[in-house]
Design an enzyme around this catalytic site. Structure first.
Site, short mmCIF file in Angstrom:
data_model
loop_
_atom_site.label_atom_id
_atom_site.label_comp_id
_atom_site.label_asym_id
_atom_site.label_seq_id
_atom_site.Cartn_x
_atom_site.Cartn_y
_atom_site.Cartn_z
N CYS A 68 0.85 -1.19 0.00
CA CYS A 68 0.00 0.00 0.00
C CYS A 68 0.89 1.25 0.00
O CYS A 68 2.04 1.22 0.44
CB CYS A 68 -0.99 -0.02 1.16
SG CYS A 68 -0.25 -0.32 2.77
N TYR A 113 2.10 5.50 -0.03
CA TYR A 113 2.29 6.61 0.91
C TYR A 113 1.07 7.54 0.96
O TYR A 113 0.73 8.10 1.98
CB TYR A 113 3.48 7.47 0.49
CG TYR A 113 4.83 6.82 0.61
CD1 TYR A 113 5.28 6.29 1.81
CD2 TYR A 113 5.68 6.75 -0.49
CE1 TYR A 113 6.53 5.72 1.92
CE2 TYR A 113 6.93 6.18 -0.39
CZ TYR A 113 7.36 5.67 0.82
OH TYR A 113 8.60 5.11 0.92
N SER A 119 3.37 -2.27 4.00
CA SER A 119 3.32 -0.82 3.77
C SER A 119 4.51 -0.41 2.92
O SER A 119 5.54 -1.09 2.90
CB SER A 119 3.41 -0.07 5.10
OG SER A 119 4.75 -0.10 5.57
N ASP A 120 4.37 0.71 2.21
CA ASP A 120 5.55 1.29 1.59
C ASP A 120 6.48 1.76 2.71
O ASP A 120 6.07 1.90 3.87
CB ASP A 120 5.19 2.43 0.63
CG ASP A 120 6.31 2.67 -0.39
OD1 ASP A 120 7.45 2.19 -0.15
OD2 ASP A 120 6.08 3.35 -1.40
N TRP A 121 7.71 1.99 2.34
CA TRP A 121 8.82 2.10 3.29
C TRP A 121 8.79 3.39 4.13
O TRP A 121 8.79 4.49 3.58
CB TRP A 121 10.13 2.01 2.53
CG TRP A 121 10.74 0.64 2.50
CD1 TRP A 121 12.03 0.35 2.80
CD2 TRP A 121 10.14 -0.61 2.17
NE1 TRP A 121 12.25 -1.01 2.69
CE2 TRP A 121 11.12 -1.62 2.31
CE3 TRP A 121 8.85 -1.00 1.80
CZ2 TRP A 121 10.86 -2.97 2.08
CZ3 TRP A 121 8.59 -2.34 1.56
CH2 TRP A 121 9.59 -3.30 1.71
#
Ligand code: BGC
Length: 708
Positions: free
Chosen positions: A244, A246, A277-279
């Site tokens: 997913c 940001y 999640s994105d980083w």
């Protein structure tokens, strides 16, 4: 270009404050003895096994499986052969392995050096599902041989604005094309025993304010433009994970949107994998994300740190049942994809067949090189002298950010042309001294100007021109004009990650778009220029005459947004759908690309399972045709329809005089639009099928009939 560290610092994250955990080696053996560990019984379903294993985990161990545990790896993978982009620590006492995620993903695997494949937009230009599978095989193979469990790709974001910093990481502006390439890509990676992560879900279309921007997008545009690549990927290729994004979508964080994650992704499409999640900054809160459907926060737990999770459990905002559900989903993913039942892959980059991957990199680049204009100067016919101009000709050009692979070895255009030119004298000028470049061009049989932009994650492009496309290279538009004025046989070779403005297009003899062609790009470009291969690419994005012509135009609400919101008020009219609807002539339309031969399209027939067209090579060379099929829906008052939408394509190589009957499968979705009021797909009452060689060259048309 801002680095990942500086953009995180700018966004308020203090990297130094994050703890650096010790990454455990991971389980050295497969799952274990089913008599002692019942979840190791491979005859049970992944769901059953996950339930048994969940029961054996302590509450604290469960929380530990909800976040990555190495915030530093992502910063190191460009140079370190052992650092990982992401690590989810396992539970050795129960046989749960540490899961390792490879750096890069969409364009190859980093982690030290790797095969830098062409940028994914070049694969988009290939219009070739078999090429997408080949691309995926290289990515999967390198990920595995570098000891990884997961490759962080593909990126399925639609190019909404050519300024978008990551436009080169996806497959272009069309959802159907993106979907049809995503499915074989994912399958090919997962067939190597490596999990994929389709990203960035959903509506992640710009870098400006990327951690916070709210995409205000209507249901129809979501369903028809932004979601279909993810939908096809999930339904047809079963990616192990979805990443997913940001950004927010309609006021909700992408990683905290229950309607999207639990509703659409899991509920409607039946996704059975893990949402990561994105980083760093995509999980915006703890309980909301967990309740919405986020399984794992990457690359380290901030919202999902044990302390944050315990606090949310303590207040009652997060329930134990939700934690268990999210952990169960993750464990089931590990079982379903065989991760629990095999030994960890050794990190053995020395076993990679680099020669085969070099060949794949070159041929994939050739398949995407798009000849936009040619007055006959190409293919080059044994010129005695060539003036090769432009700093980009002497460098390896690629997109920047997390997808950037440090290449094992590069071939620049200069090296490629010099190697192929045989007897021709090649004079190189980097173009910084325009007078010297012009003098070289005047003396030569043919002048080749190589011009590049500098697309990258973290920032959007400041403009669409080559005047400012890469400030290090100066005014490349002026250079092209000056060279073209000195030599009527001037070929412009573009290396860009998205459409750029080409105001000089009519003044030069040929224009070639090579995208970022990867580490073998120089050979690919030379082979195409000299006619060793036919230019295989067609445009996966529209090239406009002026920036005001683009769907986001000069409307700041549409791009880059106002007050933190970006309004997708163009609705479904993204890419060529916008140009067609408003009768705007593009410089080069979607689907356009020339061959060195010519083709005719005949005998369009629509049957119960799809449409058929005959393609004939009417020229005198072997060449590559990309027949395209579009659908024009109508009879939907109050719901404006795009004049045409891509619903089929094929790629065929034909000898002179040869022909091929090509079939385009169609189904109910090919003729449907999203009915916002009813909240469902609806067949359009009227429809026609159009076929030909680009979105603006469709000589054949027929009624849709009733394909089932
Ligand atoms: C990017 C992701 C990428 C991740 C790990 C983030 O900056 O948005 O696409 O997978 O880094 O490299």
């Amino acid at each position: 270009m801002p680095s990942r560290v500086s953009s995180l610092v700018a966004a308020g994250v203090c990297v130094a404050a994050l703890t650096v955990p010790v990454v455990p080696a991971g389980a050295a053996t497969p799952c274990g003895d089913p008599r002692r560990r019942p979840w190791c019984d491979t005859s049970l379903s992944p769901d059953r096994r996950a339930a048994l294993l969940l029961r054996a985990l302590t509450p604290h161990e469960r929380l530990g499986l909800m976040a990555g545990d190495d915030p530093v790896g992502p910063l190191l993978t460009p140079t370190s052969a052992t650092a990982r982009e992401g690590t989810v620590r396992g539970v050795p006492r129960l046989g749960i392995p540490t899961v390792l995620m490879a750096g890069g993903g969409p364009a190859g695997i980093r982690q030290g050096r790797g095969t830098a494949l062409p940028s994914p937009i070049a694969l988009g230009a290939g219009f070739d599902s078999a090429a997408a599978a080949r691309f995926g095989r290289v990515v999967g193979d390198e990920a595995r041989r570098k000891g990884n469990d997961v490759a962080l790709g593909p990126a399925l974001d639609i190019v909404r604005t050519p300024r978008g910093g990551r436009s080169f990481e996806g497959f272009g502006e069309d959802p159907f094309l993106t979907a049809r390439l995503a499915v074989p890509w994912i399958r090919a990676v997962q067939e190597q025993g490596v999990l994929t992560s389709v990203k960035h879900f959903p509506a992640n279309n710009q870098e400006f304010q990327r951690f916070t921007v709210d995409a205000v997008v209507g249901a129809r545009a979501l369903r028809e433009v932004y979601l279909p690549p993810f939908e096809a990927a999930v339904r047809e290729a079963r990616p192990a994970t979805v990443m997913c994004a940001y950004n927010l979508v309609n006021g909700r964080p992408s990683c905290g949107s229950r309607p999207i994650l639990d509703g659409v992704l899991r509920g409607e499409w039946g996704f059975r994998g893990t949402v990561i999640s994105d980083w760093f900054l995509a999980a915006k809160d703890t309980a909301g994300s967990a309740e919405a459907g986020l399984n794992i926060e990457m690359p380290v737990g901030v919202r999902y740190s044990p302390a944050a999770l315990l606090a949310a459990l303590g207040t009652g905002r997060l329930s134990r049942a939700t934690v268990d559900r999210r952990v169960h989903e993750y464990l089931r993913t590990l079982f379903a994809h065989g991760v629990m039942d095999r030994a960890p892959y050794p990190n053995a980059p020395g076993t990679i067949d680099t020669a085969a991957h070099d060949r794949a990199a070159r041929e994939l680049a050739e398949g995407g090189i798009t000849l936009l204009r040619n007055d006959g100067v190409l293919p080059l016919r044994a010129p005695r002298s060539i003036a090769l101009i432009g700093s980009a000709a002497g460098e390896y050009v690629s997109g920047g950010g997390s997808s950037q692979v440090t290449p094992r070895a590069t071939v620049t255009v200069r090296q490629g042309v010099q190697a192929r030119a045989r007897g021709a004298a090649v004079t190189y000028r980097d173009g910084r001294d325009v007078r010297s470049a012009v003098a070289a061009a005047r003396e030569a049989d043919v002048a080749i100007v190589v011009a590049a932009d500098a697309k990258s994650e973290f920032t959007d492009a400041p403009c669409m021109t080559l005047r400012c496309g890469d400030p290090r290279r100066g005014d490349q538009d002026a250079l092209i004009r000056a060279v073209a004025a000195a030599n009527p046989r001037t070929v412009v070779v573009l290396q860009t990650g998205a459409p750029v403005l080409t105001p000089w297009a009519e003044d030069v003899a040929a224009v070639v778009e090579t995208w970022y062609p990867g580490q073998q790009g120089g050979h690919a470009v030379a082979r195409m220029l000299f006619g060793d291969v036919d230019p295989g690419g067609r445009l996966p994005v529209t090239f406009p005459v002026a920036e005001r012509d683009t769907p986001t135009g000069t409307d700041r609400r549409r791009y880059p947004g106002v007050g933190g919101k970006v309004h997708y008020s163009e609705g479904v009219f993204v890419g060529y759908r916008h140009y067609d609807r408003h009768g705007i002539a593009p410089r080069f339309p979607f689907g356009h690309g020339l061959s060195y031969t010519t083709f005719a399209y005949r005998d369009l027939r629509v049957g119960p399972r799809g449409a058929q067209v005959t393609v004939v090579n009417t020229g005198n060379r072997t060449g590559v045709a990309v027949p395209q099929l579009y659908v024009a829906l109508g009879g939907t008052p109050g719901v404006p329809q795009p004049p045409r939408q891509l619903k089929g394509f094929a790629k065929v190589t034909l000898a002179p005089g040869a022909s091929r009957r090509v079939t385009f499968p169609l189904d109910a979705r090919s003729f449907a639009y999203w009915d916002e009021k009813g909240g469902r797909w609806q067949a359009a009452p009227r429809c026609r099928i159009l076929a030909g060689s680009s979105s603006r060259d469709l000589p054949l048309s027929a009624a849709c009939g009733t394909p089932g």
